[in-house]
Each structure stands twice: as C-alpha cells, then as structure tokens.
Design a protein around this motif. Structure first.
Motif, PDB file in Angstrom:
ATOM      1  N   THR A 101       0.893  -1.269   0.133  1.00 16.49           N
ATOM      2  CA  THR A 101      -0.011   0.187   0.121  1.00 16.49           C
ATOM      3  C   THR A 101       0.823   1.197   0.083  1.00 16.49           C
ATOM      4  OG1 THR A 101      -1.670  -1.208   1.334  1.00 16.49           O
ATOM      5  CG2 THR A 101      -1.975   1.193   1.326  1.00 16.49           C
ATOM      6  N   ASN A 102       0.417   2.229  -0.803  1.00 18.79           N
ATOM      7  CA  ASN A 102       1.006   3.640  -0.771  1.00 18.79           C
ATOM      8  C   ASN A 102       0.266   4.734   0.218  1.00 18.79           C
ATOM      9  OD1 ASN A 102       3.706   3.072  -2.182  1.00 18.79           O
ATOM     10  ND2 ASN A 102       2.016   2.592  -3.705  1.00 18.79           N
ATOM     11  N   THR A 103      -0.669   4.386   0.614  1.00 16.96           N
ATOM     12  CA  THR A 103      -1.167   5.225   1.431  1.00 16.96           C
ATOM     13  C   THR A 103      -1.393   4.974   3.051  1.00 16.96           C
ATOM     14  OG1 THR A 103      -3.581   4.331   1.150  1.00 16.96           O
ATOM     15  CG2 THR A 103      -2.673   6.061  -0.311  1.00 16.96           C
ATOM     16  N   GLU A 104      -1.672   5.893   3.744  1.00 16.52           N
ATOM     17  CA  GLU A 104      -1.848   5.899   5.239  1.00 16.52           C
ATOM     18  C   GLU A 104      -0.626   5.153   5.931  1.00 16.52           C
ATOM     19  OE1 GLU A 104      -6.548   6.624   5.575  1.00 16.52           O
ATOM     20  OE2 GLU A 104      -5.559   4.448   5.750  1.00 16.52           O
ATOM     21  N   LEU A 105       0.573   5.114   5.233  1.00 20.00           N
ATOM     22  CA  LEU A 105       1.799   4.354   6.042  1.00 20.00           C
ATOM     23  C   LEU A 105       2.059   4.437   7.436  1.00 20.00           C
ATOM     24  CD1 LEU A 105       3.769   4.698   2.747  1.00 20.00           C
ATOM     25  CD2 LEU A 105       2.226   2.862   3.355  1.00 20.00           C
ATOM     26  N   ASP A 106       1.199   5.433   8.027  1.00 20.62           N
ATOM     27  CA  ASP A 106       1.329   5.390   9.525  1.00 20.62           C
ATOM     28  C   ASP A 106       0.298   4.520  10.262  1.00 20.62           C
ATOM     29  OD1 ASP A 106      -0.068   8.861  10.165  1.00 20.62           O
ATOM     30  OD2 ASP A 106      -0.638   6.954   8.798  1.00 20.62           O
ATOM     31  N   SER A 107      -0.211   3.928   9.750  1.00 25.38           N
ATOM     32  CA  SER A 107      -1.367   3.198  10.047  1.00 25.38           C
ATOM     33  C   SER A 107      -1.133   1.552  10.244  1.00 25.38           C
ATOM     34  CB  SER A 107      -2.985   3.264   9.294  1.00 25.38           C
ATOM     35  OG  SER A 107      -3.644   2.691   9.656  1.00 25.38           O
ATOM     36  N   ASP A 108      -1.184   0.815  11.384  1.00 24.44           N
ATOM     37  CA  ASP A 108      -0.699  -0.269  11.339  1.00 24.44           C
ATOM     38  C   ASP A 108      -1.574  -1.352  10.483  1.00 24.44           C
ATOM     39  OD1 ASP A 108      -1.650  -1.122  14.743  1.00 24.44           O
ATOM     40  OD2 ASP A 108      -2.597  -0.371  13.050  1.00 24.44           O
ATOM     41  N   ILE A 109      -2.885  -0.789  10.283  1.00 29.81           N
ATOM     42  CA  ILE A 109      -3.476  -1.769   9.677  1.00 29.81           C
ATOM     43  C   ILE A 109      -3.307  -1.969   8.107  1.00 29.81           C
ATOM     44  CG2 ILE A 109      -5.617  -1.383  11.161  1.00 29.81           C
ATOM     45  CD1 ILE A 109      -6.819   0.287   9.009  1.00 29.81           C
ATOM     46  N   ARG A 110      -2.400  -1.146   7.619  1.00 28.22           N
ATOM     47  CA  ARG A 110      -1.975  -1.315   6.238  1.00 28.22           C
ATOM     48  C   ARG A 110      -0.951  -2.265   5.915  1.00 28.22           C
ATOM     49  NH1 ARG A 110      -5.953   0.947   2.951  1.00 28.22           N
ATOM     50  NH2 ARG A 110      -6.582   3.053   3.827  1.00 28.22           N
ATOM     51  N   TYR A 111      -0.419  -2.882   6.940  1.00 24.67           N
ATOM     52  CA  TYR A 111       0.543  -3.708   6.914  1.00 24.67           C
ATOM     53  C   TYR A 111       0.146  -5.190   7.203  1.00 24.67           C
ATOM     54  CZ  TYR A 111       3.463   0.493   7.053  1.00 24.67           C
ATOM     55  OH  TYR A 111       3.965   1.888   6.395  1.00 24.67           O
ATOM     56  N   LYS A 112       0.517  -5.839   6.205  1.00 28.08           N
ATOM     57  CA  LYS A 112       0.260  -7.480   6.101  1.00 28.08           C
ATOM     58  C   LYS A 112       1.191  -8.002   6.687  1.00 28.08           C
ATOM     59  CE  LYS A 112      -1.206 -10.997   2.795  1.00 28.08           C
ATOM     60  NZ  LYS A 112      -1.738 -11.307   1.497  1.00 28.08           N
ATOM     61  N   TYR A 113       2.492  -7.943   6.631  1.00 31.46           N
ATOM     62  CA  TYR A 113       3.194  -8.840   7.282  1.00 31.46           C
ATOM     63  C   TYR A 113       4.135  -7.918   8.142  1.00 31.46           C
ATOM     64  CZ  TYR A 113       2.461 -11.494   3.050  1.00 31.46           C
ATOM     65  OH  TYR A 113       1.813 -12.329   1.927  1.00 31.46           O
ATOM     66  N   TRP A 114       4.564  -8.759   9.380  1.00 36.94           N
ATOM     67  CA  TRP A 114       4.749  -8.233  10.513  1.00 36.94           C
ATOM     68  C   TRP A 114       5.999  -9.257  11.123  1.00 36.94           C
ATOM     69  CZ3 TRP A 114       3.733  -3.812  13.243  1.00 36.94           C
ATOM     70  CH2 TRP A 114       2.527  -2.944  12.540  1.00 36.94           C
ATOM     71  N   GLY A 115       7.342  -8.723  11.762  1.00 42.45           N
ATOM     72  CA  GLY A 115       8.223  -9.259  12.351  1.00 42.45           C
ATOM     73  C   GLY A 115       7.686  -9.438  13.770  1.00 42.45           C
TER      74      GLY A 115
END
Length: 124
Positions: A101-115
């Motif tokens: 995603t290229n929007t709302e990059l400060d929102s954790d819900i935009r991130y699919k993969y996590w360490g």
C-alpha cells in the motif's frame, strides 16, 4: 513463507544509540514499503517511521524525528532503524512491517506482514 526477522535490540543507557535490523524473506522486498512500529507495556502500538520501496522517501513520528533514521538495502532485503539520543520513553518492543500500500503508511492496519519484534530498553 514470508518472514521478517528483527534484531539489534537490547538494554542501553539514555543518550546512547542502537541500530535495529529487519531481514525479510519470502517476498519481493524491493516492491514493499517498510515501516517500524513500537509498543510499550500497557500502550497501543505506535508508528515510528517508514521508508518507501525505493528508499527515496521517509517519514517519521514527531516523537522520533531528528533522532531516528530508517534506511534499507534492497539487495540484502534488509531495513534498518538507527536510533540515537535514546531516552526511557523509547523503551518498547520494536516491530518492522511491510506493505504494498502507498497510503496511510502510518497506520498499522495497512501492513500485512510483521516481524516478531525486538525489545529495546533504555535506562535513565
């Protein structure tokens, strides 16, 4: 499968520096935006900063601006969080995450993969 592995956390005295790393596998790393988040005990997870897929743009939370720097090496599928002038309020588990995603990059819900996270503790 996709894996994000953070390292570099530890115990450090206030005023000192730490460098966290995030090694990514299982996806086309160079296509993904990378972010760092942190979560302190009893607090919500918060955005620290992000770097665009090509490394040409970064953004930081006000609380770390001027002290933290995010970089990436797409050839090594690695992102780094350089933290300086650390203070006890920076103590938290730090997570890296990736998104297309290229929007709302400060929102954790935009991130699919996590360490899995790495603990940073800053003593006063």
């Amino acid at each position: 499968q996709v894996q994000l592995v953070e390292s570099g956390g530890g115990l450090v005295q206030a005023g000192n520096s730490l460098r966290l790393s995030c090694v990514v596998s299982g996806l086309s790393f160079s296509a993904y935006n990378v972010a760092w988040f942190r979560q302190a005990p009893g607090k919500e997870r918060e955005f620290v900063g992000n770097i665009r897929w090509n490394g040409n743009s970064t953004s930081y939370a006000d609380s770390v601006k001027g002290r933290f720097t995010i970089s990436r090496d797409n050839t090594k599928k690695t992102a780094h969080l350089q933290m300086s002038s650390l203070n006890p309020d920076d103590s938290a588990v730090y997570y890296c995450a990736v998104t297309l995603t290229n929007t709302e990059l400060d929102s954790d819900i935009r991130y699919k993969y996590w360490g899995q996270g790495t603990q940073v503790t800053v003593s006063s």
